[in-house]
Design an enzyme around this catalytic site. Sequence first.
Site, PDB file in Angstrom:
ATOM      1  CG  HIS A   1     -39.230 -10.390  -7.852  1.00  0.00           C
ATOM      2  ND1 HIS A   1     -38.455  -9.803  -8.823  1.00  0.00           N
ATOM      3  CD2 HIS A   1     -39.031  -9.653  -6.718  1.00  0.00           C
ATOM      4  CE1 HIS A   1     -37.837  -8.747  -8.321  1.00  0.00           C
ATOM      5  NE2 HIS A   1     -38.162  -8.638  -7.041  1.00  0.00           N
TER       6      HIS A   1
ATOM      7  CG  HIS B   1     -44.149  -9.790 -13.578  1.00  0.00           C
ATOM      8  ND1 HIS B   1     -43.440 -10.218 -14.673  1.00  0.00           N
ATOM      9  CD2 HIS B   1     -43.229  -9.535 -12.615  1.00  0.00           C
ATOM     10  CE1 HIS B   1     -42.151 -10.239 -14.387  1.00  0.00           C
ATOM     11  NE2 HIS B   1     -41.993  -9.820 -13.143  1.00  0.00           N
TER      12      HIS B   1
END
Length: 351
Positions: free
Chosen positions: A195, A249
């Site tokens: 992303h 993440h």
Amino acid sequence: MKSFIGDGSLLLFRVTRLLTCWILEASEQLYKKELGMHTAASHGVTVARTHMHDWLILALLVVIEVILNVIHPFYRFVGKDMMADLKYPLKSNTVPVWAVPMYAIIIPMVIFIIVYFRRRDIYDLHHSMLGLLFSVLVTAVITDSIKNAVGRPRPDFFWRCFPDGMDVYDQLGNVVCHGDKNVIKEGHKSFPSGHTAWSFAGLGFLSLYLSGKLKAFDCRGHIAKLCIIFLPLLVASLVGISRVDDYWHHWQDVFAGGVLGLTVSAFCYLQFFPPPYHPQGWGPYAYFRALEEAREGTAGATNPGNAEGTAENVLGNEEAVEDKGVMGLQLATGDPSSRIIEDDEECGGRC
């Protein structure tokens, strides 16, 4: 609540329209001295044919990206003592996957098209779109290749592997997952953040594009221009932060993804456009080459006897680019009518 959302949407629309008008007006004077328009009808086929191999490579990158998403990543050893940092809750994405190409590709393309309809420069439209797509796809291929090779577990790996909370390990101490295979597969793709990389690749390219069009580094000190330039980077940064907040993440993944996306976007932008601080940074290289060819053709038609001398002068200018030019660009000298931008000399080329 609905009234508040409606008022906010209306305000956002007005601010966006105001910024778009400002961008167009700020760059309007830069095109007033151009030697004719370069539209899709007049030059589109030529430009597309010239860059046909680039579009073929772009299609190849799409195929590679699809393959990288199909294959399985490296399933590295995950022991029980490593689970302390991998037990964060399994949450949904604040920024869904489908939204990434919307703001990283579609929105920049809309801005490129708006600029084209005002400026009628097919070189700018074609090269900005091609550069943007290369920036995003090259970043995607690099990112997913590293993801598959590293196989780092996500912070929520425990609940992906053991959705019932009952952890199981083999005789070597490695996890024996009994969750959904696709969910486990995604759990091994933490480093780097896709992303974030996509966001900085697309919005980073847009930021460079806007800085050139607005002439943000023209030595006149308009801080408002910097605010417009930093806005896409701020959006990309917030996307990266959301990846940590969603526990998809680790912070190192986001940092690496941001650096990767921003670096690739800079390289791709400089393939087609001069640096934003350059006096000719508002247009693509191909645009200035087209103007130079038009001037040479006009000079040759007016005085055919000097055609050979003109060719020799052009060759000499190309050889002197390293000494007199910046990023392969040569400012026109001699006849004042041949200058592309007259007021750029007030900065002496740089601040």
